[in-house]
Write an enzyme that holds these catalytic residues in place. Sequence first.
Site, PDB file in Angstrom:
ATOM      1  N   SER A 181     -14.868  27.046 -29.062  1.00  0.00           N
ATOM      2  CA  SER A 181     -15.954  26.259 -29.661  1.00  0.00           C
ATOM      3  C   SER A 181     -16.378  25.044 -28.844  1.00  0.00           C
ATOM      4  O   SER A 181     -17.337  24.358 -29.231  1.00  0.00           O
ATOM      5  CB  SER A 181     -15.560  25.804 -31.064  1.00  0.00           C
ATOM      6  OG  SER A 181     -15.665  26.865 -31.977  1.00  0.00           O
TER       7      SER A 181
ATOM      8  N   LYS B 166     -19.992  24.758 -28.060  1.00  0.00           N
ATOM      9  CA  LYS B 166     -20.976  24.098 -28.923  1.00  0.00           C
ATOM     10  C   LYS B 166     -21.463  22.766 -28.363  1.00  0.00           C
ATOM     11  O   LYS B 166     -22.449  22.204 -28.866  1.00  0.00           O
ATOM     12  CB  LYS B 166     -20.395  23.913 -30.324  1.00  0.00           C
ATOM     13  CG  LYS B 166     -20.108  25.230 -31.054  1.00  0.00           C
ATOM     14  CD  LYS B 166     -19.599  24.990 -32.466  1.00  0.00           C
ATOM     15  CE  LYS B 166     -19.420  26.284 -33.242  1.00  0.00           C
ATOM     16  NZ  LYS B 166     -18.126  26.937 -32.998  1.00  0.00           N
TER      17      LYS B 166
ATOM     18  N   SER C 298     -17.659  22.408 -36.731  1.00  0.00           N
ATOM     19  CA  SER C 298     -17.594  23.534 -35.793  1.00  0.00           C
ATOM     20  C   SER C 298     -18.036  24.844 -36.441  1.00  0.00           C
ATOM     21  O   SER C 298     -17.494  25.912 -36.154  1.00  0.00           O
ATOM     22  CB  SER C 298     -16.183  23.690 -35.214  1.00  0.00           C
ATOM     23  OG  SER C 298     -16.219  24.474 -34.030  1.00  0.00           O
TER      24      SER C 298
ATOM     25  N   LYS D 233     -15.320  17.603 -28.475  1.00  0.00           N
ATOM     26  CA  LYS D 233     -15.273  18.863 -29.223  1.00  0.00           C
ATOM     27  C   LYS D 233     -13.941  19.589 -29.052  1.00  0.00           C
ATOM     28  O   LYS D 233     -13.370  19.628 -27.956  1.00  0.00           O
ATOM     29  CB  LYS D 233     -16.420  19.765 -28.745  1.00  0.00           C
ATOM     30  CG  LYS D 233     -16.649  20.984 -29.598  1.00  0.00           C
ATOM     31  CD  LYS D 233     -17.227  20.619 -30.949  1.00  0.00           C
ATOM     32  CE  LYS D 233     -17.201  21.809 -31.909  1.00  0.00           C
ATOM     33  NZ  LYS D 233     -15.837  22.156 -32.347  1.00  0.00           N
TER      34      LYS D 233
END
Length: 423
Positions: free
Chosen positions: A64, A67, A122, A229
Amino acid sequence: MKRIIALITLLLYFFIFVPALTAAPETQTAAPPEISGEAAYLIDVQSGQTLYSKNGDQPMAPASTTKIMTGLLGIELGNPEDIVTASETMLDYTTVYGTRIYLEPGEQLSLEDMLYALLLNSANDAAVAIAEHISGNTSAFVSLMNQRAADLGLKNTTFKNPSGLNEEGHLTTAHDLARIAQAAYANPVFRDYIKTKSHVIPRAKENVPIEMINENKLLWRDDTITGMKTGYTSVAQNCLVASASRDGRDVIGVILKSPGREIYTDMQALLDYGFEQFENTLYKGVGDSLGQLEIQGQPVNLLIDQALWITQKKDNTLPQPRINILPIDGELAEVAEGQVLTRLEVWEDEECLRVVPLAADRNIITEAAVEKKSYALFTGLGLMVSGVILYGAVQQRKHAERRRERAKLRQDRIQDPNRCQRR
């Protein structure tokens, strides 16, 4: 022309490299931290220089942390007040699974709230909804992601989806991910999202997530952490990108494929290493001169519009970047104040870290140009009446052109006008 370039290069040598040669004697420094993850990378944001690398160029699944790119493009190409409508894709459980906020087809949220769901919670369904809103479908959005990576000069990144879920060929490197994070960190709106610990989004449905909680544990533990992140899949294992700011310096760390929760202590150690073992020196500030040339016998200073920082390890063992001055095109008879005459490139090994425009600090106008300017003013007065008559027709044409340009603008907005020249 050769004399001009030689003069600029000579001045830059003294401004940038001589201070490094006269730095303080070596001091005792700590060894780099032991990182459990298979790959790791650390950069200084101000200089762009690499402070630490472990398998930095090894292609790996980013989970993730993907992202970061999805969020950046959403911010750049969308409007926070846009209404995003979830599509039937939300029911495709081969595309949307894992962490979600359980969007249903037809549900509407603002792009701003979708981005909170993306970057804090997320949510994979939010990633798809944003991609479809920006580009119409995920394939077109993924093309934008890959184009942006190419524009950043990244050679080992290929995105296959906007969420980071397992997919063959969806790969990046710790180095490339650090550069993507650096580009995103330069966007103040992005920084506002990633430093947010929690945010409540309004939803008409009941019994669905409304409070988006930032999954970055470091953000809750250390006040110097500014965000970024997390990520996890069975293939990528634990991944983390983190940014931090202390005493006017910012660093970004990346750890990929870490076996467990030690990724947070490892990242803390990596960030501490960057702050404690390195320091920045400001060589030239905004508006300072980086060289001088002569036009019509008059000196013209070349000014920079951004600060130029150099990072050095406290034991003076970090290799210093090198400078590449782009040639000035043609002979200059006149210049305007603020006109960009050439550009300075800062290189670390074979990677271009940044491009700095060099602009004239004054006007130099030839006598012929002054005469033409006066004649143009006189002629312009005579043409004013004709211009009024033509105004309506021109505006109609411009209106049509604007419609065509809007489509192109979406792509142009993600292009860097000061990209390094290919080598």
